[in-house]
Design a protein around this motif. Structure first.
Motif, short mmCIF file in Angstrom:
data_model
loop_
_atom_site.label_atom_id
_atom_site.label_comp_id
_atom_site.label_asym_id
_atom_site.label_seq_id
_atom_site.Cartn_x
_atom_site.Cartn_y
_atom_site.Cartn_z
N ALA A 1 0.83 -1.21 0.00
CA ALA A 1 0.00 0.00 0.00
C ALA A 1 0.87 1.26 0.00
CB ALA A 1 -0.94 0.00 1.20
N ALA A 2 1.94 1.26 0.78
CA ALA A 2 2.85 2.41 0.79
C ALA A 2 3.50 2.60 -0.57
CB ALA A 2 3.91 2.23 1.88
N LEU A 3 3.90 1.52 -1.20
CA LEU A 3 4.48 1.58 -2.54
C LEU A 3 3.48 2.13 -3.56
CD1 LEU A 3 6.84 0.70 -4.51
CD2 LEU A 3 5.46 -1.34 -4.85
N LEU A 4 2.26 1.60 -3.54
CA LEU A 4 1.25 2.06 -4.48
C LEU A 4 0.86 3.51 -4.24
CD1 LEU A 4 -1.08 -1.05 -4.79
CD2 LEU A 4 0.50 -0.16 -6.49
N LEU A 5 0.78 3.91 -2.99
CA LEU A 5 0.47 5.30 -2.67
C LEU A 5 1.57 6.23 -3.18
CD1 LEU A 5 -1.44 7.31 -1.33
CD2 LEU A 5 -0.18 6.96 0.81
N SER A 6 2.81 5.84 -3.00
CA SER A 6 3.93 6.64 -3.50
C SER A 6 3.89 6.74 -5.03
CB SER A 6 5.27 6.03 -3.08
OG SER A 6 5.38 6.00 -1.69
N LEU A 7 3.63 5.62 -5.68
CA LEU A 7 3.53 5.60 -7.14
C LEU A 7 2.37 6.48 -7.62
CD1 LEU A 7 4.46 4.36 -9.86
CD2 LEU A 7 2.81 2.53 -9.44
N LEU B 1 0.63 -9.58 -10.27
CA LEU B 1 1.80 -10.13 -9.58
C LEU B 1 1.50 -11.48 -8.92
CD1 LEU B 1 3.51 -6.96 -8.10
CD2 LEU B 1 4.23 -8.35 -10.04
N HIS B 2 0.31 -11.64 -8.35
CA HIS B 2 -0.03 -12.92 -7.74
C HIS B 2 -0.13 -14.02 -8.79
CE1 HIS B 2 -1.78 -10.94 -3.89
NE2 HIS B 2 -0.51 -11.27 -3.73
N GLY C 1 3.32 -15.05 -7.95
CA GLY C 1 2.82 -15.41 -6.62
C GLY C 1 3.19 -14.44 -5.53
N GLN C 2 3.89 -13.37 -5.88
CA GLN C 2 4.36 -12.43 -4.85
C GLN C 2 4.23 -10.98 -5.31
OE1 GLN C 2 8.37 -14.28 -4.69
NE2 GLN C 2 8.06 -14.22 -2.48
N THR C 3 3.86 -10.14 -4.36
CA THR C 3 3.98 -8.70 -4.54
C THR C 3 5.32 -8.30 -3.91
OG1 THR C 3 2.90 -8.28 -2.43
CG2 THR C 3 1.48 -8.36 -4.40
N LEU C 4 5.69 -7.06 -4.04
CA LEU C 4 6.95 -6.63 -3.44
C LEU C 4 6.94 -6.79 -1.92
CD1 LEU C 4 7.69 -3.54 -5.69
CD2 LEU C 4 8.78 -5.79 -5.77
N GLY C 5 5.79 -6.53 -1.29
CA GLY C 5 5.67 -6.73 0.15
C GLY C 5 5.85 -8.18 0.55
N LYS C 6 5.30 -9.09 -0.23
CA LYS C 6 5.44 -10.52 0.05
C LYS C 6 6.88 -10.99 -0.19
CE LYS C 6 0.68 -12.00 -0.63
NZ LYS C 6 0.10 -10.66 -0.61
#
Length: 135
Positions: free
Chosen positions: A7-13, A63-64, A68-73
């Protein structure tokens, strides 16, 4: 925690893209064509309205389904898997769409994972997915 990182990454983007769109005419130095300003304003307005839904609606399922992974995962060393391997794009999108069900009421869908043997939240049960350690 992975969701908070994502969420922090997407908000920054999102905010960075909005800033870039709205400041583009100012960086050209001089008076811009009114048609160009109207086009950029329209794009910025569409992005302002659609971005908060469109970005996560693309980010999480793509990404899933692909790895299978997002950057957070990735950061936490976990991945999402289907019953026989990677999720299909449809199952990944269903998982994302069902996420609000796990949030309501009061995160009960996440607490559900503490009491079942698969340790699956409601959105995982609906999409037939499982969060596993990445090895």
């Amino acid at each position: 925690m992975a969701f908070v990182i994502d969420a922090a990454l997407l908000l920054s983007l999102y905010l960075g893209s909005l800033l870039a769109l709205t400041s583009l005419p100012a960086t050209t130095g001089g008076v811009a064509d009114p048609a160009v300003l109207l086009l950029l304003g329209t794009i910025a307005l569409l992005f302002l309205v659609a971005g908060p839904v469109a970005l996560p609606a693309c980010y999480f399922p793509i990404l899933h389904a692909s790895c299978g992974q997002t950057l957070g995962k990735i950061f936490l060393g976990i991945r999402v898997s289907g019953p026989t391997g990677p999720l299909s794009i449809g199952a990944a999108f269903l998982r994302w769409c069902a996420l609000p069900l796990s949030l309501l009421p009061l995160g009960a869908g996440f607490l559900w994972a503490l009491g079942n043997e698969r340790r699956a939240c409601w959105h995982d049960l609906l999409a037939d997915s499982t969060v596993i350690e990445d090895r």
